[in-house]
Design a protein around this motif. Structure first.
Motif, PDB file in Angstrom:
ATOM      1  N   GLY A   1       0.806  -1.207   0.000  1.00  0.00           N
ATOM      2  CA  GLY A   1       0.000   0.000   0.000  1.00  0.00           C
ATOM      3  C   GLY A   1       0.839   1.257   0.000  1.00  0.00           C
ATOM      4  O   GLY A   1       2.076   1.216   0.072  1.00  0.00           O
ATOM      5  N   THR A   2       0.172   2.397  -0.056  1.00  0.00           N
ATOM      6  CA  THR A   2       0.874   3.674  -0.090  1.00  0.00           C
ATOM      7  C   THR A   2       1.521   4.011   1.246  1.00  0.00           C
ATOM      8  O   THR A   2       2.416   4.859   1.304  1.00  0.00           O
ATOM      9  N   LYS A   3       1.080   3.344   2.323  1.00  0.00           N
ATOM     10  CA  LYS A   3       1.638   3.636   3.643  1.00  0.00           C
ATOM     11  C   LYS A   3       2.341   2.442   4.278  1.00  0.00           C
ATOM     12  O   LYS A   3       2.808   2.546   5.417  1.00  0.00           O
ATOM     13  N   GLY A   4       2.382   1.306   3.565  1.00  0.00           N
ATOM     14  CA  GLY A   4       3.037   0.159   4.174  1.00  0.00           C
ATOM     15  C   GLY A   4       2.641  -1.147   3.522  1.00  0.00           C
ATOM     16  O   GLY A   4       2.174  -1.184   2.372  1.00  0.00           O
ATOM     17  N   ARG A   5       2.780  -2.221   4.294  1.00  0.00           N
ATOM     18  CA  ARG A   5       2.607  -3.570   3.746  1.00  0.00           C
ATOM     19  C   ARG A   5       2.031  -4.490   4.825  1.00  0.00           C
ATOM     20  O   ARG A   5       2.417  -4.400   6.001  1.00  0.00           O
ATOM     21  N   ILE A   6       1.107  -5.356   4.428  1.00  0.00           N
ATOM     22  CA  ILE A   6       0.590  -6.421   5.281  1.00  0.00           C
ATOM     23  C   ILE A   6       1.010  -7.743   4.655  1.00  0.00           C
ATOM     24  O   ILE A   6       0.805  -7.958   3.456  1.00  0.00           O
ATOM     25  N   GLU A   7       1.563  -8.642   5.461  1.00  0.00           N
ATOM     26  CA  GLU A   7       2.073  -9.892   4.920  1.00  0.00           C
ATOM     27  C   GLU A   7       1.667 -11.053   5.811  1.00  0.00           C
ATOM     28  O   GLU A   7       1.677 -10.945   7.039  1.00  0.00           O
ATOM     29  N   LEU A   8       1.324 -12.186   5.182  1.00  0.00           N
ATOM     30  CA  LEU A   8       0.974 -13.405   5.907  1.00  0.00           C
ATOM     31  C   LEU A   8       1.572 -14.599   5.184  1.00  0.00           C
ATOM     32  O   LEU A   8       1.472 -14.713   3.971  1.00  0.00           O
ATOM     33  N   ARG A   9       2.194 -15.481   5.957  1.00  0.00           N
ATOM     34  CA  ARG A   9       2.587 -16.799   5.440  1.00  0.00           C
ATOM     35  C   ARG A   9       1.868 -17.822   6.295  1.00  0.00           C
ATOM     36  O   ARG A   9       2.199 -18.008   7.467  1.00  0.00           O
ATOM     37  N   GLN A  10       0.848 -18.452   5.723  1.00  0.00           N
ATOM     38  CA  GLN A  10       0.043 -19.407   6.476  1.00  0.00           C
ATOM     39  C   GLN A  10       0.379 -20.833   6.043  1.00  0.00           C
ATOM     40  O   GLN A  10       0.292 -21.171   4.867  1.00  0.00           O
ATOM     41  N   TYR A  11       0.772 -21.645   7.016  1.00  0.00           N
ATOM     42  CA  TYR A  11       1.057 -23.053   6.770  1.00  0.00           C
ATOM     43  C   TYR A  11      -0.153 -23.888   7.218  1.00  0.00           C
ATOM     44  O   TYR A  11      -0.619 -23.739   8.340  1.00  0.00           O
ATOM     45  N   GLU A  12      -0.640 -24.743   6.326  1.00  0.00           N
ATOM     46  CA  GLU A  12      -1.721 -25.651   6.683  1.00  0.00           C
ATOM     47  C   GLU A  12      -1.212 -27.077   6.878  1.00  0.00           C
ATOM     48  O   GLU A  12      -1.792 -27.848   7.624  1.00  0.00           O
ATOM     49  N   ASP A  13      -0.138 -27.415   6.189  1.00  0.00           N
ATOM     50  CA  ASP A  13       0.478 -28.725   6.362  1.00  0.00           C
ATOM     51  C   ASP A  13       1.901 -28.646   5.833  1.00  0.00           C
ATOM     52  O   ASP A  13       2.132 -28.107   4.740  1.00  0.00           O
ATOM     53  N   GLN A  14       2.849 -29.171   6.590  1.00  0.00           N
ATOM     54  CA  GLN A  14       4.248 -29.080   6.223  1.00  0.00           C
ATOM     55  C   GLN A  14       5.046 -30.059   7.073  1.00  0.00           C
ATOM     56  O   GLN A  14       4.568 -30.501   8.113  1.00  0.00           O
ATOM     57  N   PRO A  15       6.244 -30.440   6.637  1.00  0.00           N
ATOM     58  CA  PRO A  15       7.011 -31.461   7.366  1.00  0.00           C
ATOM     59  C   PRO A  15       7.785 -30.925   8.563  1.00  0.00           C
ATOM     60  O   PRO A  15       8.874 -31.399   8.859  1.00  0.00           O
ATOM     61  N   TRP A  16       7.243 -29.941   9.259  1.00  0.00           N
ATOM     62  CA  TRP A  16       7.815 -29.469  10.513  1.00  0.00           C
ATOM     63  C   TRP A  16       6.701 -28.876  11.361  1.00  0.00           C
ATOM     64  O   TRP A  16       5.622 -28.562  10.862  1.00  0.00           O
ATOM     65  N   GLU A  17       6.942 -28.751  12.627  1.00  0.00           N
ATOM     66  CA  GLU A  17       5.928 -28.263  13.559  1.00  0.00           C
ATOM     67  C   GLU A  17       5.799 -26.744  13.459  1.00  0.00           C
ATOM     68  O   GLU A  17       6.804 -26.028  13.369  1.00  0.00           O
ATOM     69  N   THR A  18       4.572 -26.262  13.490  1.00  0.00           N
ATOM     70  CA  THR A  18       4.313 -24.831  13.567  1.00  0.00           C
ATOM     71  C   THR A  18       3.333 -24.581  14.702  1.00  0.00           C
ATOM     72  O   THR A  18       2.523 -25.451  15.037  1.00  0.00           O
ATOM     73  N   PRO A  19       3.381 -23.416  15.322  1.00  0.00           N
ATOM     74  CA  PRO A  19       2.451 -23.120  16.419  1.00  0.00           C
ATOM     75  C   PRO A  19       1.024 -23.009  15.918  1.00  0.00           C
ATOM     76  O   PRO A  19       0.789 -22.723  14.730  1.00  0.00           O
ATOM     77  N   PRO A  20       0.045 -23.229  16.795  1.00  0.00           N
ATOM     78  CA  PRO A  20      -1.380 -23.177  16.404  1.00  0.00           C
ATOM     79  C   PRO A  20      -1.880 -21.742  16.284  1.00  0.00           C
ATOM     80  O   PRO A  20      -2.853 -21.340  16.942  1.00  0.00           O
ATOM     81  N   GLU A  21      -1.239 -20.972  15.429  1.00  0.00           N
ATOM     82  CA  GLU A  21      -1.599 -19.570  15.262  1.00  0.00           C
ATOM     83  C   GLU A  21      -1.013 -19.063  13.949  1.00  0.00           C
ATOM     84  O   GLU A  21      -0.119 -19.678  13.364  1.00  0.00           O
ATOM     85  N   ASP A  22      -1.556 -17.964  13.481  1.00  0.00           N
ATOM     86  CA  ASP A  22      -0.998 -17.260  12.331  1.00  0.00           C
ATOM     87  C   ASP A  22      -0.388 -15.949  12.811  1.00  0.00           C
ATOM     88  O   ASP A  22      -0.840 -15.372  13.810  1.00  0.00           O
ATOM     89  N   VAL A  23       0.609 -15.475  12.093  1.00  0.00           N
ATOM     90  CA  VAL A  23       1.249 -14.205  12.417  1.00  0.00           C
ATOM     91  C   VAL A  23       1.148 -13.285  11.205  1.00  0.00           C
ATOM     92  O   VAL A  23       1.695 -13.577  10.137  1.00  0.00           O
TER      93      VAL A  23
END
Length: 434
Positions: free
Chosen positions: A307-329
């Motif tokens: 955007g003109t004032k910044g950026r919003i970014e998300l990397r969401q994992y639904e399934d992968q060969p390593w553990e991820t916390p039960p949350e999105d950042v």
């Protein structure tokens, strides 16, 4: 509760039996009553009815079901190319409709549904559950609040793993005539998210798409996984008997309709791409870069709003060969802090249920009376039409090598001034050069 919705379930595959059958009655029985089940395969319907824990009558014919059961709500979970016929009949019978995505697969089918909805005064809801996921709702709030100013472009990339992605190539989805391709069947979710996030209409699409892994690109092929002589060597072998749920719904019922749930992913007549990229231009001048890949070692998506004032970014994992916390950042990054934080890490815990709670929130919104909708998450037939048109345009562009304009595909869906941008015209660069 005397004002329960009397609903009929049409289509008893996986989605119909679970989300719109067993789960719906388990959690929303106070608001709905299942009065009929319709499927062209009577054995599958019987087994689904047992799984759903219902005694609703089974019909093999939608017309008879509508006439005898007289539901006021019909939930459509059949193959994509059949949606329009069932939706229109349900609307004309006086029922409202919830349809699984995509709403339809062609412009003519979209037009039939929109005309019937307008003519009958009934309502169509499209099952866009991704809108209701908590993380998607939080991103929508940030965008609507102007946290990054005016959005100028979006990077959006979706990854299907070798279990989920391959499954589309085992089934009827592998034929464009049935599914419209994954640009329609799967990406309708993603295009709808973009349309909703950006609160605008897509205008122009250009795309590339190829078959890189499945179909004729495979090293060998067999009649189906169960009978394949290459099962020991095939990375995509599916043992249907190892999944009692799928085995019950599909194996013996296949003797009736000839539909095998474990079709070979390397069938030579598969005619949809498995690797897709598209660029979209919106009527509010947002530019989008999108991709869909179907044979990755990970499942999930990456999205970034510039955007003109910044950026919003998300990397969401639904399934992968390593553990991820039960949350999105969600990362919120500002161009100019001006005394405030230049960077925020916004944590959104996953909620229980399908799509991190999105399935439950969708059912609440549609079925519980008095629900408010401040984020505009409930999606009607027009939203369903716009998302499908994006996929239709992308497939047409990939096949023709031309830019495709949505207002030319279906002029009546668009209002206001239309950009004079022809299929073959190359967009000008800065300084007027091409």
């Amino acid at each position: 509760m005397d004002n329960k919705r009397r609903f009929a379930l049409v289509g008893t595959g996986n989605r119909g039996t679970t989300m719109w059958g067993r789960e719906l009655l388990a959690g929303w029985r106070g608001f709905v009553d299942l009065v009929a089940i319709a499927d062209t395969n009577p054995l599958r319907a019987e087994r689904a009815r047992t799984m759903i824990a219902s005694n609703a009558p089974i019909y093999g014919d939608v017309d008879a079901m509508l006439a005898e059961a007289q539901p006021d709500l019909v939930i459509v979970c059949t193959p994509d190319d059949t949606h329009d016929e069932i939706v229109v009949k349900a609307l004309e019978s006086g029922a409202d409709v919830i349809t699984e995505k995509p709403m339809a697969t062609t412009v003519d089918k979209i037009r039939r549904i929109l005309d019937a909805e307008k003519r009958t005064g009934r309502r169509v809801d499209v099952s866009f559950n991704y809108r209701f996921a908590p993380t998607a709702a939080r991103i929508k709030q940030l965008l609507d609040a102007g946290e990054i100013g005016r959005v100028t472009s979006v990077d959006f990339h979706w990854y299907l793993d070798t279990e989920h992605g391959a499954d589309y190539f085992r089934r009827w989805h592998a034929y464009a005539e049935r599914s419209g391709s994954l640009f329609v069947h799967k990406a309708t979710h993603h295009f709808d998210l973009l349309n909703w996030y950006l609160d605008s209409e897509p205008d122009t699409v250009s795309a590339f798409a190829d078959l890189q892994m499945y179909g004729r690109k495979g090293p060998f092929r067999g009649p189906r996984c169960k009978l394949c002589p290459h099962k020991q060597d095939c990375d995509f072998f599916l043992d249907l008997a190892a999944d009692p749920f799928l085995d019950a719904l599909y194996e013996q019922p296949s003797a009736i309709d000839g539909y095998f749930r474990d079709g070979c992913v390397f069938r030579e007549n598969i005619d949809i791409p498995d690797t897709m990229v598209a660029n979209l231009r919106y009527r509010n001048d947002v530019h989008v870069s999108y991709s869909l890949n179907t044979f990755q070692p990970i499942e999930g998506h990456h999205i970034a709003f510039n955007g003109t004032k910044g950026r919003i970014e998300l990397r969401q994992y639904e399934d992968q060969p390593w553990e991820t916390p039960p949350e999105d950042v969600i990362l919120l990054i500002r161009n100019f802090a001006k005394g405030g934080p230049a960077f925020e890490r916004i944590t959104v815990p996953h909620s229980p249920g399908g799509h991190y709670g999105g399935d439950d929130r969708l059912r609440n919104m549609i079925l519980k009376p008095g629900m408010t909708d401040p984020l505009g998450q409930r999606a009607g037939a027009r939203a369903g039409a716009l998302s499908v048109l994006c996929g239709i345009a992308a497939l047409e562009s990939a096949r023709s090598g031309k830019l495709v304009r949505l207002p030319e595909l279906m002029p009546e869906l668009f209002e206001g001034e239309v950009r004079p941008f022809a299929h073959t015209e190359a967009p000008a660069t800065i300084g007027g050069r091409r």
